[in-house]
Design a protein around this motif. Structure first.
Motif, PDB file in Angstrom:
ATOM      1  N   ARG A 162       9.756   4.502   4.029  1.00  0.00           N
ATOM      2  CA  ARG A 162       8.586   4.704   3.150  1.00  0.00           C
ATOM      3  C   ARG A 162       8.807   5.949   2.301  1.00  0.00           C
ATOM      4  O   ARG A 162       9.225   6.996   2.795  1.00  0.00           O
ATOM      5  CB  ARG A 162       7.311   4.853   3.964  1.00  0.00           C
ATOM      6  N   VAL A 186       6.999   8.619  -0.433  1.00  0.00           N
ATOM      7  CA  VAL A 186       5.734   9.138  -0.971  1.00  0.00           C
ATOM      8  C   VAL A 186       6.079  10.054  -2.145  1.00  0.00           C
ATOM      9  O   VAL A 186       6.385  11.236  -1.967  1.00  0.00           O
ATOM     10  CB  VAL A 186       4.930   9.907   0.092  1.00  0.00           C
ATOM     11  N   SER A 221       9.352  11.373   2.789  1.00  0.00           N
ATOM     12  CA  SER A 221       9.548  10.004   3.263  1.00  0.00           C
ATOM     13  C   SER A 221       9.595   9.979   4.777  1.00  0.00           C
ATOM     14  O   SER A 221       9.802  10.995   5.435  1.00  0.00           O
ATOM     15  CB  SER A 221      10.828   9.413   2.673  1.00  0.00           C
ATOM     16  N   SER A 249       0.819  -1.215   0.000  1.00  0.00           N
ATOM     17  CA  SER A 249       0.000   0.000   0.000  1.00  0.00           C
ATOM     18  C   SER A 249       0.853   1.265   0.000  1.00  0.00           C
ATOM     19  O   SER A 249       0.332   2.364  -0.161  1.00  0.00           O
ATOM     20  CB  SER A 249      -0.939   0.011   1.211  1.00  0.00           C
ATOM     21  N   ASP A 250       2.165   1.124   0.191  1.00  0.00           N
ATOM     22  CA  ASP A 250       3.097   2.243   0.168  1.00  0.00           C
ATOM     23  C   ASP A 250       4.320   1.866  -0.656  1.00  0.00           C
ATOM     24  O   ASP A 250       4.646   0.680  -0.799  1.00  0.00           O
ATOM     25  CB  ASP A 250       3.573   2.598   1.589  1.00  0.00           C
ATOM     26  N   THR A 309       0.203   0.316  10.209  1.00  0.00           N
ATOM     27  CA  THR A 309       0.426   0.986   8.937  1.00  0.00           C
ATOM     28  C   THR A 309       0.639   2.487   9.092  1.00  0.00           C
ATOM     29  O   THR A 309       0.756   3.202   8.105  1.00  0.00           O
ATOM     30  CB  THR A 309      -0.759   0.748   7.974  1.00  0.00           C
TER      31      THR A 309
END
Length: 510
Positions: free
Chosen positions: A307, A309, A334, A283-284, A352
């Motif tokens: 992560r 983005v 991130s 999902s990421d 999450t």
């Protein structure tokens, strides 16, 4: 007349024969139901899940694999505490684009490995080097002059790999805990390489973690994107080497897993899947997975994820000029997330939300900053540390330390009203039960040990349980008259944890 004679025919009879026919038919149905019931019981017993064999290993609450029932509890992701800057990437050969750091504890010290890259746009070129620093406490770091490679006309530097493009782009080492590993290959590493037909990962070995040589020229792993930090380790639980590397699935940054018995011949890759999506598409965007065996529970792999983005811009052009970030590196943001795995091709993503959010200040809201170093390491009797890059693409680029409670990735938590969890059936080895827990002044933790069917065992019921109050990494649990559980070792039991205004981080039978 046959047993189970059809009722339509039997109903045409009269008197006593009609009664006998009906009785026989009902008897036949009863025997059928009884047989079905017995079959159901046999199948139910045959398919009952085998108890989980804990042995003496520590279990953390990073997933709910051990939990069967819960009531009025929260699963809480614990937030590391920022302890400030510990190392600046301030050498001419390090710079604003240093990255892909790894921290390895060994021989009474911590060794830090990271890419040096002072200018943008020179990825996988000879401008990149691999740098080294070390510390005895995880707070004060030194950069020894190794004298191995000439950089900018001098060997007075902390460079341990140079002129080896593209290997220094993402050189990722580990200390090999394989009992069969030779002294010459005590340390191993993977680094991106250009194969004859496709990109791959080449293997390095070292006796001391400073002087490195290629295990062989050809890549040992081929395929995948590999343009990230690709990590490997010896798995005590699986009895083989495990590696995780960058792939794309549906245009999303993801990971694949391979295994090996000798670090040369690797299995076919498996795409990792994710519990929150039940698919191989996360999902990421997972820029780096930083998967590692947890040092107090090596059967559990923890993943402190970087992560990413993409295309989420927080900093304006004017603000970018003020903080001095490179023009190509403020169009994304991130942070750090958490996942776990127990081997195989599945990441558990029970949590999450972010493990570490970007800090205050625009310098923390640019591309590829906040990326974590590989490995959470012990840094005190009740503390462990995670290191995170800050200020990427800027003159102030540096490494920060974040402190965490030992075992404190996650916890089950209950309010003053109380809550509880009960485990699935399990077996254990050991003579006492150690809890990593914390309570308020008014809170407590109680433990009941049940048999496989959920009935309290004599002497270990909730009525026998002594309230545990305090804050301890290694609190030994007691029941009235005893702290020993030796008599239950090897039996199939369940644990019932009852909490009031308390958190439980881990437990272990010892």
């Amino acid at each position: 007349m046959p047993l189970g004679f059809p009722f339509e025919i039997g109903s045409k009879l009269t008197g006593r024969w009609r009664y006998i026919s009906l009785s026989r038919q009902i008897g036949g149905y009863c025997w059928g139901w009884l047989a079905a019931g017995l079959a159901f019981l046999v199948i139910s017993q045959a398919t009952r899940a085998e108890p989980i064999e804990l042995g003496g290993r520590r279990e953390l609450f990073t997933d709910d694999r051990l939990v069967e029932k819960q009531q009025n509890v929260d699963w809480r992701l614990c937030k590391p505490q920022d302890r400030g800057e510990v190392l600046a990437f301030d050498k001419p050969w390090e710079g604003a684009f240093a990255g892909y750091a790894t921290v390895i504890p060994h021989d009474g010290k911590l060794s830090l490995y990271y890419r040096g890259l002072p200018v943008a746009g020179k990825d996988e070129s000879d401008v990149e080097v691999t740098c080294y620093a070390e510390s005895t406490d995880g707070v004060r770091w030194t950069k020894p002059e190794l004298g191995l490679f000439e950089v900018d006309g001098s060997k007075r530097n902390n460079v341990l790999l140079a002129h080896a493009a593209p290997n220094s782009h993402n050189f990722s080492p580990f200390l090999d805990s394989n009992p069969a590993a030779s002294k010459e290959a005590r340390f191993k590493a993977l680094a991106v390489a250009h194969g004859v037909d496709q990109r791959g990962l080449v293997a390095y070995i070292s006796a001391d973690g400073i002087h490195w040589e290629k295990l062989r020229e050809a890549p040992v792993i081929v395929g995948g994107a590999l343009d990230s930090q690709n990590v490997a380790f010896w798995s005590e639980a699986e009895g083989k080497y495990v590696a995780y590397y960058r792939v794309y699935v549906d245009d999303v940054r993801s990971a694949a897993r391979v295994t090996s018995g000798d670090f040369i011949n690797w299995s076919e890759p498996e795409l990792m899947s994710y519990s929150d999506t039940n698919s191989t598409t996360p999902s990421d965007h997972l820029y780096i997975t930083q998967t590692q065996p947890y040092f107090r529970a090596p059967h559990l792999y923890v993943s402190t994820v970087g992560r990413f983005v993409p295309n989420r811009r927080v900093v304006t052009d004017e603000q970018a000029q003020e903080i001095g970030v490179h023009p190509s590196y403020f169009g994304d943001v991130s942070d750090v997330m958490f996942m776990s795995s127990r081997g195989g091709a599945v990441y558990d993503r029970k949590f999450t939300d972010a493990l570490i959010k970007p800090g205050i200040g625009l310098s923390n809201w640019v591309s590829r900053t906040n990326f974590p170093a590989l490995n959470v390491v012990p840094s005190g009797p009740d503390e462990m540390s995670l290191y995170v890059q800050a200020g990427y693409g800027q003159p102030t680029h540096h490494l920060r330390r974040y402190a965490m409670r030992t075992d404190g990735f996650a916890a089950i938590s209950a309010s003053r009203k109380g809550g509880e969890v009960t485990t699935k059936p399990l077996t254990f080895d050991g003579s006492d039960l150690s809890l990593n827990f914390s309570t308020s002044a008014a809170g407590d933790v109680r433990v009941e040990i049940q048999d496989a069917d959920g009935k309290p065992l004599p002497g270990y019921s909730l009525d026998d349980a002594v309230e545990l109050v305090g804050n301890d990494i290694d609190g030994i649990y007691r029941w009235k008259g005893t702290a020993s559980v030796k008599e239950l070792a090897g039996q199939v039991v369940r644990l019932r944890f009852v909490l009031r205004d308390a958190e439980l981080y881990s437990f272990q039978f010892r």
